[in-house]
Motif scaffolding. Structure first.
Motif, short mmCIF file in Angstrom:
data_model
loop_
_atom_site.label_atom_id
_atom_site.label_comp_id
_atom_site.label_asym_id
_atom_site.label_seq_id
_atom_site.Cartn_x
_atom_site.Cartn_y
_atom_site.Cartn_z
N SER A 331 6.08 23.69 4.94
CA SER A 331 6.89 23.27 6.08
C SER A 331 7.29 21.82 5.87
N GLU A 332 8.44 21.46 6.41
CA GLU A 332 8.90 20.09 6.21
C GLU A 332 7.98 19.10 6.92
N GLU A 333 7.39 19.54 8.05
CA GLU A 333 6.45 18.64 8.76
C GLU A 333 5.29 18.26 7.88
N SER A 334 4.70 19.30 7.19
CA SER A 334 3.55 18.97 6.37
C SER A 334 3.96 18.08 5.21
N PHE A 335 5.17 18.28 4.72
CA PHE A 335 5.67 17.42 3.64
C PHE A 335 5.73 15.97 4.11
N LYS A 336 6.37 15.78 5.28
CA LYS A 336 6.56 14.43 5.79
C LYS A 336 5.22 13.76 6.10
N LYS A 337 4.32 14.56 6.65
CA LYS A 337 3.00 14.02 7.00
C LYS A 337 2.27 13.55 5.76
N ARG A 338 2.27 14.37 4.75
CA ARG A 338 1.61 14.04 3.50
C ARG A 338 2.24 12.78 2.89
N TYR A 339 3.56 12.74 2.94
CA TYR A 339 4.28 11.60 2.37
C TYR A 339 3.90 10.31 3.10
N ASN A 340 4.02 10.34 4.43
CA ASN A 340 3.75 9.10 5.18
C ASN A 340 2.29 8.68 5.11
N SER A 341 1.37 9.65 5.17
CA SER A 341 -0.02 9.23 5.22
C SER A 341 -0.54 8.82 3.84
N ASP A 342 -0.26 9.63 2.82
CA ASP A 342 -0.85 9.32 1.51
C ASP A 342 -0.02 8.29 0.74
N LEU A 343 1.27 8.60 0.59
CA LEU A 343 2.05 7.75 -0.32
C LEU A 343 2.47 6.44 0.34
N VAL A 344 2.84 6.50 1.62
CA VAL A 344 3.28 5.26 2.27
C VAL A 344 2.06 4.44 2.74
N ASN A 345 1.23 5.03 3.61
CA ASN A 345 0.14 4.26 4.23
C ASN A 345 -0.95 3.86 3.25
N ASP A 346 -1.43 4.81 2.47
CA ASP A 346 -2.58 4.50 1.61
C ASP A 346 -2.16 3.80 0.32
N PHE A 347 -1.35 4.49 -0.44
CA PHE A 347 -1.09 4.07 -1.82
C PHE A 347 -0.03 2.96 -1.89
N GLY A 348 1.14 3.25 -1.30
CA GLY A 348 2.23 2.27 -1.35
C GLY A 348 1.83 0.96 -0.68
N ASN A 349 1.17 1.09 0.43
CA ASN A 349 0.76 -0.09 1.19
C ASN A 349 -0.25 -0.92 0.42
N LEU A 350 -1.16 -0.26 -0.27
CA LEU A 350 -2.15 -0.97 -1.08
C LEU A 350 -1.44 -1.85 -2.12
N VAL A 351 -0.50 -1.25 -2.83
CA VAL A 351 0.20 -1.98 -3.89
C VAL A 351 1.04 -3.10 -3.26
N ASN A 352 1.71 -2.77 -2.18
CA ASN A 352 2.61 -3.73 -1.57
C ASN A 352 1.88 -4.94 -1.01
N ARG A 353 0.82 -4.70 -0.28
CA ARG A 353 0.15 -5.87 0.32
C ARG A 353 -0.63 -6.67 -0.73
N SER A 354 -1.11 -6.00 -1.76
CA SER A 354 -1.82 -6.75 -2.80
C SER A 354 -0.86 -7.67 -3.56
N LEU A 355 0.30 -7.11 -3.88
CA LEU A 355 1.27 -7.93 -4.61
C LEU A 355 1.76 -9.09 -3.72
N ASN A 356 1.92 -8.79 -2.45
CA ASN A 356 2.31 -9.84 -1.51
C ASN A 356 1.30 -10.99 -1.52
N LEU A 357 0.02 -10.62 -1.59
CA LEU A 357 -1.02 -11.66 -1.61
C LEU A 357 -0.99 -12.46 -2.92
N ILE A 358 -0.71 -11.77 -4.02
CA ILE A 358 -0.59 -12.49 -5.30
C ILE A 358 0.57 -13.48 -5.21
#
Ligand code: ME8
Length: 494
Positions: A331-358
């Motif tokens: 379902s598209e909902e599960s796709f979007k949920k997976r995308y926002n929670s795993d790739l945006v919140n967890d993974f993307g955010n980790l890389v983004n905020r760490s690089l910002n701190l560097i």
């Protein structure tokens, strides 16, 4: 070590949907994992272009089957390119060199008495390209796909399955040929009741002619299965064939277990060839409770998801969402949920905020330290667990293992708060986070290779995850490098 991996050859009567992408993306992730582990990989995929289904699809479009095959095999190739599929060879069953191997194999089986003349009276399911015996004759529907079957009665050549039944049953019971394990009994039961198989069609004009006087064509499944041999040079390039055969893993969907777990090994036994290590059957993507399929009109086009989210989120979703081997509801909902929670919140955010701190705290330069013992230990344990799961082809669990490191690094950043003036070991914290991110990127590379590469370049790590391979995990990160411009790789979707 060598590693030979295959996908089914997809029919080109229609365009690919999510289900076809699933098998191919799975094989690609495993191929990439093995390459990064140092193996010499051969990854084969392609298209299955003969048979009655193709003939009828072409007729309906007022085309020649070859024209339709030419068009749709290009559609598959184009999708694989856009999905970043790293196959070594794309085989089409209409290639003359494949056709020649099929004819030679047929002749050899005939010569050895593995094929004999007989007759078929029964039913044929064109969508499955399969000889079937409907349970309830009054209904006349295929026991697998529930669609209408045709009655046929024709002289034919048959493959002597009975000859190999016991040997194959023993092999299946004693080895890990049938995967997942929970399919073993089902396959053994199927094998016990499997009649000899017709291997020719009398009146289907789109196929490889059998080397016999009657003018039959070879049954499309015999033709198609042999691609796994012809694709690596069987009877044409001995050195290549000897190097890669037998296949280590062959991925299929559970709809074609009978062909791959029974008919295929019988052919190989008859040819005196060793059997593949594993035939791994994954589950189906369903829409509601129905199998996703073109002919049911419920197919989801991978292109629309890739346009909206990008290629890697699509790859990630397929392998993360559902344990490999089980069915999964799309379902598209599960796709979007997976995308926002795993790739945006967890993974993307980790890389983004760490690089910002560097950038803001370190003047854009990754400090040069050594990883803390705790983090180095956690990385080693995570990689161990991750590779064990990859060896078991448990993709979603392998990602879960890598995710433990992602979650740990996010928590570590929160608790050590290197943005605060009071943080006394800021350089060590930020070094550790960068070291941890590098290791997560390595483990995620088989799944989302282009996003990982973009992040790798942004952080200015040397070479690329694929060039470095997993050996890099044993080494420290050499700091002192100036990072590149920060970009958001996974943007939140509303
Ligand atoms: O069977 N969910 O080709 P095919 C998951 N040409 N996977 C799916 C799926 C779904 N809903 N639908 C399709 C053939 N697949 C033969 C194979 S091999 C020598 C010849 C995937 O075009 C899955 O891998 O019908 C399935 O086995 C394959 O596509 C069937 O593709």
């Amino acid at each position: 070590m060598k590693f030979y991996i295959t996908t089914p050859l997809y029919y080109v009567n229609d365009k690919p949907h999510i289900g076809h992408s699933y098998t191919t993306v799975a094989a690609d992730a495993l191929a990439r994992f093995r390459r990064m582990s140092g193996d010499d990989v051969f990854f084969l995929t392609g298209t299955d272009e003969h048979g009655q289904k193709m003939l009828e699809a072409a007729r309906n479009r007022e085309m020649l089957p070859r024209q339709l095959a030419d068009i749709n095999s290009e559609v598959f190739k184009g999708l694989w390119k856009d999905l970043g599929i790293s196959y070594d060879r794309f085989i089409r069953t209409t290639e003359p060199r494949h056709e020649e191997v099929v004819r030679k194999v047929f002749a050899k089986l005939l010569e050895n008495g593995d094929l004999y003349r007989g007759e078929y009276r029964g039913y044929y399911c064109t969508p499955c390209e399969a000889y079937v015996q409907p349970g309830d004759e009054s209904e006349c529907v295929c026991p697998d796909c529930k669609r209408k079957v045709n009655e046929i009665s024709e002289p034919s050549y048959l493959l002597n399955i009975s000859r190999y039944r016991e040997r194959l049953a023993k092999h299946i019971s004693e080895s890990s040929f049938v995967k997942p394990d929970f399919r073993k009994n089902e396959v053994l039961n199927m094998l016990a009741g499997m009649p000899d198989l017709c291997v020719t069609r009398k009146n289907v004009d789109w196929g490889i002619p059998s080397p016999t006087p009657e003018g039959y064509n070879i049954y499309v499944w015999i033709d198609a299965l042999l691609n796994y041999l012809s694709g690596i040079g069987y009877l044409s390039d001995n050195a290549l064939f000897e190097k890669y055969w037998p296949a280590n893993v062959q991925f299929i969907g559970k709809d074609i277990i009978k062909f791959h777990d029974i008919i295929w090994p019988v052919i190989l036994l008859a040819l005196g060839l060793p059997l593949p290590g594993k035939i791994f059957a994954h589950g189906w993507w369903t829409v509601g409770k129905d199998k996703m399929s073109k002919s049911k009109g419920n197919a989801i086009d991978p292109r629309s998801l890739m346009e909206e989210y990008g290629r890697d989120p699509f790859r990630f979703f397929l392998l993360r969402e559902v344990p490999f081997g089980l069915d999964g509801e799309y379902s598209e909902e599960s796709f979007k949920k997976r995308y926002n929670s795993d790739l945006v919140n967890d993974f993307g955010n980790l890389v983004n905020r760490s690089l910002n701190l560097i950038e803001t705290r370190m003047g854009g330069v990754i400090p040069d330290r050594s990883p803390s013992e705790e983090l180095a230990g956690l990385t080693a344990r995570t990689f161990d667990a991750y590779s064990r799961k990859m060896d078991e082809v448990a993709f979603s669990e392998a990602i879960e293992e890598a995710w433990k490191l992602v979650v740990h690094l996010n928590k570590f950043l929160d608790s050590s708060a290197p943005w605060r003036e009071e943080c006394l070991n800021r350089e060590q914290v930020l070094y550790d986070v960068m070291y941890g991110i590098r290791n997560v990127l390595l483990m995620m590379s088989p799944f989302i290779p282009s996003s990982v590469l973009a992040m790798w370049k942004m952080l200015a790590f040397p070479a690329s995850p694929e060039e470095e391979g997993f050996d890099l995990l044993k080494k420290k990160l050499d700091g002192g490098i100036r990072t590149n411009r920060r970009e958001i790789i996974f943007a939140r979707k509303k």
